[in-house]
Design a protein around this motif. Structure first.
Motif, PDB file in Angstrom:
ATOM      1  N   SER A  54      80.553 108.224  13.128  1.00  0.00           N
ATOM      2  CA  SER A  54      80.269 108.893  14.391  1.00  0.00           C
ATOM      3  C   SER A  54      79.371 110.104  14.166  1.00  0.00           C
ATOM      4  CB  SER A  54      81.580 109.317  15.052  1.00  0.00           C
ATOM      5  OG  SER A  54      81.337 110.077  16.193  1.00  0.00           O
ATOM      6  N   GLU A  55      79.667 110.890  13.124  1.00  0.00           N
ATOM      7  CA  GLU A  55      78.842 112.064  12.820  1.00  0.00           C
ATOM      8  C   GLU A  55      77.420 111.652  12.445  1.00  0.00           C
ATOM      9  OE1 GLU A  55      80.979 114.081   9.737  1.00  0.00           O
ATOM     10  OE2 GLU A  55      82.523 114.838  11.098  1.00  0.00           O
ATOM     11  N   VAL A  56      77.293 110.584  11.665  1.00  0.00           N
ATOM     12  CA  VAL A  56      75.966 110.118  11.262  1.00  0.00           C
ATOM     13  C   VAL A  56      75.180 109.644  12.485  1.00  0.00           C
ATOM     14  CG1 VAL A  56      74.766 108.293   9.980  1.00  0.00           C
ATOM     15  CG2 VAL A  56      76.610 109.572   8.887  1.00  0.00           C
ATOM     16  N   LYS A  57      75.848 108.957  13.403  1.00  0.00           N
ATOM     17  CA  LYS A  57      75.169 108.507  14.621  1.00  0.00           C
ATOM     18  C   LYS A  57      74.669 109.698  15.434  1.00  0.00           C
ATOM     19  CE  LYS A  57      77.426 104.072  15.456  1.00  0.00           C
ATOM     20  NZ  LYS A  57      78.326 103.321  16.357  1.00  0.00           N
ATOM     21  N   GLU A  58      75.516 110.732  15.562  1.00  0.00           N
ATOM     22  CA  GLU A  58      75.108 111.926  16.304  1.00  0.00           C
ATOM     23  C   GLU A  58      73.912 112.591  15.634  1.00  0.00           C
ATOM     24  OE1 GLU A  58      78.558 114.406  16.552  1.00  0.00           O
ATOM     25  OE2 GLU A  58      79.617 113.031  17.879  1.00  0.00           O
TER      26      GLU A  58
END
Length: 113
Positions: A54-58
């Motif tokens: 999720s952090e990488v997508k953001e």
């Protein structure tokens, strides 16, 4: 005689069933506990990986927005330089026109007595 054969068959059947139940291993509690612990560990790892994803997508989305803004800023800067070039060329042309159209003064030497 029929009773004797029936008793023999029933006895053989009971003995066969008893042999099969002895072959079934009892539940290995340590193995079950180890599997449950591994499952819990795997679940925690999956949750951690999902959070990282999720952090990488953001971060990727933010980088894409910044890249788009940078591209737009670059395009604007290129347009500004084109306008600047046109203004400078226009000024240079006007300066040339002014220099060419100015009356040329003849040098007059002062006459001495």
């Amino acid at each position: 005689m029929k009773k004797y054969i029936a008793v023999m068959i029933i006895s053989a059947f009971v003995m066969g069933c008893a042999g099969q139940t002895a072959a079934v291993a009892p539940a290995d509690e340590a193995r079950i506990d180890a599997l449950q612990l591994q499952q819990k560990s795997d679940s925690e790892r999956i949750a951690k990986l999902e959070k990282e994803l999720s952090e990488v997508k953001e971060n990727l989305e933010r980088s894409q927005r910044q890249s788009k803004q940078l591209g737009e800023s670059y395009d604007t800067l290129v347009e500004m330089f084109k306008d600047y070039k046109q203004v400078v060329v226009g000024l240079m042309d006007n300066m040339k026109k002014m220099m060419n159209s100015a009356p040329k003064e003849k040098e007059t030497a002062p006459k001495g007595n």
